[in-house]
Design a protein around this motif. Structure first.
Motif, PDB file in Angstrom:
ATOM      1  N   THR A 327       0.666  -1.236   0.067  1.00 44.62           N
ATOM      2  CA  THR A 327       0.273   0.055   0.142  1.00 44.62           C
ATOM      3  C   THR A 327       0.879   1.348   0.043  1.00 44.62           C
ATOM      4  OG1 THR A 327      -0.203   0.163   2.462  1.00 44.62           O
ATOM      5  CG2 THR A 327      -1.758  -1.278   1.309  1.00 44.62           C
ATOM      6  N   GLY A 328       2.235   1.068   0.107  1.00 44.79           N
ATOM      7  CA  GLY A 328       3.089   2.283   0.298  1.00 44.79           C
ATOM      8  C   GLY A 328       2.970   3.090   1.486  1.00 44.79           C
ATOM      9  N   LEU A 329       2.467   2.211   2.474  1.00 47.18           N
ATOM     10  CA  LEU A 329       2.437   2.976   3.744  1.00 47.18           C
ATOM     11  C   LEU A 329       3.697   2.512   4.767  1.00 47.18           C
ATOM     12  CD1 LEU A 329      -1.641   3.026   4.374  1.00 47.18           C
ATOM     13  CD2 LEU A 329      -0.167   4.788   3.833  1.00 47.18           C
ATOM     14  N   ILE A 330       4.389   1.555   4.294  1.00 49.56           N
ATOM     15  CA  ILE A 330       5.531   1.010   5.120  1.00 49.56           C
ATOM     16  C   ILE A 330       6.552   1.092   3.839  1.00 49.56           C
ATOM     17  CG2 ILE A 330       6.762  -0.661   6.103  1.00 49.56           C
ATOM     18  CD1 ILE A 330       4.566  -1.299   7.675  1.00 49.56           C
ATOM     19  N   THR A 331       7.844   1.935   4.036  1.00 47.05           N
ATOM     20  CA  THR A 331       8.871   1.790   3.172  1.00 47.05           C
ATOM     21  C   THR A 331      10.144   1.567   3.720  1.00 47.05           C
ATOM     22  OG1 THR A 331       9.031   4.070   3.404  1.00 47.05           O
ATOM     23  CG2 THR A 331       7.789   3.341   1.484  1.00 47.05           C
ATOM     24  N   TYR A 332      10.757   0.440   3.177  1.00 48.36           N
ATOM     25  CA  TYR A 332      12.215   0.104   3.581  1.00 48.36           C
ATOM     26  C   TYR A 332      13.148   0.603   2.711  1.00 48.36           C
ATOM     27  CZ  TYR A 332      16.062  -2.923   4.789  1.00 48.36           C
ATOM     28  OH  TYR A 332      17.346  -3.525   4.974  1.00 48.36           O
ATOM     29  N   GLU A 333      14.335   1.100   3.182  1.00 47.97           N
ATOM     30  CA  GLU A 333      15.306   1.257   2.050  1.00 47.97           C
ATOM     31  C   GLU A 333      16.847   0.870   2.705  1.00 47.97           C
ATOM     32  OE1 GLU A 333      17.491   5.445   0.480  1.00 47.97           O
ATOM     33  OE2 GLU A 333      15.836   5.533   1.609  1.00 47.97           O
ATOM     34  N   ASP A 334      17.407  -0.119   2.231  1.00 47.60           N
ATOM     35  CA  ASP A 334      18.583  -0.664   2.749  1.00 47.60           C
ATOM     36  C   ASP A 334      19.616   0.175   2.500  1.00 47.60           C
ATOM     37  OD1 ASP A 334      20.371  -2.268   3.941  1.00 47.60           O
ATOM     38  OD2 ASP A 334      20.039  -3.918   2.735  1.00 47.60           O
ATOM     39  N   LYS A 335      19.808   1.043   3.521  1.00 53.01           N
ATOM     40  CA  LYS A 335      21.062   2.093   3.186  1.00 53.01           C
ATOM     41  C   LYS A 335      22.563   1.621   3.350  1.00 53.01           C
ATOM     42  CE  LYS A 335      18.174   6.036   4.586  1.00 53.01           C
ATOM     43  NZ  LYS A 335      17.838   6.977   5.483  1.00 53.01           N
ATOM     44  N   ASN A 336      22.616   0.725   4.177  1.00 59.50           N
ATOM     45  CA  ASN A 336      23.685   0.141   4.264  1.00 59.50           C
ATOM     46  C   ASN A 336      23.996  -1.257   3.762  1.00 59.50           C
ATOM     47  OD1 ASN A 336      22.420  -1.362   5.933  1.00 59.50           O
ATOM     48  ND2 ASN A 336      23.449  -0.705   7.985  1.00 59.50           N
TER      49      ASN A 336
END
Length: 562
Positions: A327-336
């Motif tokens: 739904t786009g209401l949780i977003t995860y971006e793996d920075k490391n």
């Protein structure tokens, strides 16, 4: 059965119930359309008021706000409950005795002026649209997750439904639908709370579980503070807002409540003045059930969320996580790039973004409750959003049909035509509300808080001075309302929407946030009203007598029709 099947069954079942009620209680006259024929018993009116009042912001957003803001979220609890007391004591009985259908109607007659009536209609429409935008957004969020459709499609489905029973049934249809919606909403809010409270603390009652020890012997709130410190968030139980801002927001929410047109109109639907007081009492008790549970749910959800996601492998996340990601209401971006979720207070290092509005809805899934409970919460969230949206659309349609067309443009209009105009008004309002639901200005509770600021800045002084100050005349009331709402809109557009050159929190006047600025705008409104009314001609004799008669309970048992 899986969650989706349960959702179809429960949501479909409740919707069929609402539509059935709307058809059963179709409005045949304008009195039924506006005030349900004035014959609603106090308990039913109390339940309908509670459902009208507890919007998607109360059901979906408030516990979510508290779970992210911690102590600072308490302003919403205090303001929204306190306002109710103010309404029951200061306004409800007097307005019921006055016996008008709408707030602009009261203002137009009390200030013997169509200009005042028109200003009030404009204020009612601005407040109601700001508020309804939040509701439609809530409907979209629920549909998008549980029926796995796009948020915008969810908003369209919600529009179609509200349109059906608000346009058909008017206030009569809405009142009995809201009684059903209250039952669905409170059941859906409490069942998961009982489950999770027992799961975490071994105590069934969430209000007690909130202050209890967990299985490892630490208190729930100590554990939360500990988790927050380790992750670098602000401590859960300490506040970051200034005392002045907390006071301003609480007062703006309280006074805004007492000036909200869709809540005030509920007191015109009961037979007698006494019933208005009784139904306000019932409503307060029914609302308190949800409001005393919200802080507990906020804390439970936050604890479960942190222990589920922090420092865990992304690939091993449970199913609910990927469902909400869609739904786009949780977003995860793996920075490391290590595949492990870093959920921390430092914005640069944090890899997880969570929309506050999902906390209540995702809570049963995070706690691994049975599928039917998860679906029940979806039905409850929709009941909360739809009941309030319907009440607001009614305010917009009655303002147009009754206060603009009947009272000003075409006084000789027949009842049938007036009813038609009310239905057209509701239809147009649904479309505009849908547009705002698809392009919302900020998350649900913040938008709703601004609607309260607008109500506080415009209506409250005109109503309260209209009841308690005989000397208050039309010049005072009109200039007060115009100055109040203009000031509030200016501040809101500048600091919330970035208009007029924008501004940051450093630039706030007196350090007061846009959510709390309604208090300042209201005080300015009162000063302007009083000063102008003392410098202009006195109120006519008959109006002064009318104000006297509202205040004294002569024959208060019956409502006189003036």
């Amino acid at each position: 059965m899986d969650v989706q099947t349960w959702t179809f069954i429960l949501v479909g079942g409740t919707f069929a119930l609402y539509i059935g009620i709307a058809i059963w209680s179709r409005a045949g006259s304008t009195k039924e359309f506006y005030v349900a024929g004035g014959g609603v018993p106090p308990l039913a009116n109390g339940m309908a008021t509670a459902a009208d009042w507890m919007s998607a912001a109360s059901f979906i957003s408030m516990a979510g706000l508290i779970s992210f803001m911690g102590y600072d979220g308490a302003v919403y609890l205090m303001g929204w409950t306190g306002g109710y007391v103010l309404l029951a004591l200061l306004l409800a009985p007097y307005l019921r005795k006055f016996g008008k259908f709408t707030v602009p109607d009261f203002i137009g007659d009390r200030y013997y002026s169509n200009t005042a009536r028109t200003v009030a209609v404009l204020c009612a429409i601005i407040v109601s649209f700001t508020y309804v935008a939040g509701q439609m957004r809530g409907v979209g969020v629920v549909f998008s997750r549980f029926l796995e459709v796009d948020i915008n499609v969810g908003v369209y489905i919600g529009m179609a439904l509200v349109f059906f029973y608000a346009v058909l049934g008017g206030m009569k249809g809405i009142t009995y639908t809201q009684v059903a919606q209250y039952c669905v909403l409170i059941f859906a809010f409490m069942v998961p709370a009982f489950f999770i409270s027992f799961q975490l603390t071994g105590n069934f009652i969430p209000q007690l579980g909130f202050g209890s020890e967990m299985s490892d012997g630490t208190y729930l709130l100590d554990k939360l503070d500990q988790l927050h410190k380790e992750l670098g968030f602000a401590e859960y139980t300490s506040g970051s807002k200034s005392k002045l801002d907390v006071f301003a927001i609480t007062l703006a929410l309280m006074v805004g409540t007492a000036g909200l047109p869709h809540v005030i109109v509920r007191f015109f639907t009961v037979p007698k003045v006494k019933d208005a007081r009784i139904s306000a009492g019932y409503a307060l008790i029914l609302i308190a059930i949800l409001y005393t549970t919200a802080p507990a749910i906020g804390a439970f959800a936050r604890t479960n969320l942190i222990t589920t996601v922090s420092d865990k492998e992304y690939s091993a996340m449970p199913e609910w996580f990927s469902n909400w990601e869609k739904t786009g209401l949780i977003t995860y971006e793996d920075k490391n790039k290590d595949g492990i979720i870093q959920y921390v207070g430092d914005k640069e290092a944090n890899e997880l973004t969570i929309d506050r509005d999902i906390m209540v809805l995702a809570n049963p899934e995070i706690a691994q409750l049975p599928n039917w409970v998860i679906a029940l919460v979806a039905a409850g969230g929709l009941a909360a959003a739809l009941s309030t949206a319907a009440g607001l659309l009614l305010v917009i349609s009655t303002s147009v049909a009754h206060d603009l067309i009947k009272k000003q443009i075409k006084p000789d209009i027949s009842e049938k035509q007036e009813l038609l105009w009310a239905r057209i008004g509701a239809a147009v309002a649904v479309v505009v509300a849908g547009y705002f639901g698809i392009n919302p200005p900020g998350f649900v509770a913040a938008v709703v808080a601004l609607a309260f600021g607008l109500a506080a800045a415009s209506f409250f002084p005109a109503i309260i001075l209209g009841i308690f100050d005989k000397r208050m005349n039309k010049q005072g009331a009109i200039s007060g309302m115009v100055v109040g709402i203009t000031l509030m809109l200016f501040y809101m557009i500048k600091y919330k929407l970035g208009g007029f050159g924008g501004g940051t929190a450093e630039d706030w006047w007196f350090g007061i946030s846009p959510e709390g600025f309604g208090t300042i705008a209201m005080l300015v409104n009162v000063v302007v009203s009083v000063v102008v009314s003392r410098m202009t001609p006195e109120t006519p004799e008959d109006v002064q007598e009318m104000v006297e008669s509202i205040r004294y309970p002569r024959g208060a048992g019956e409502a006189h029709s003036h």
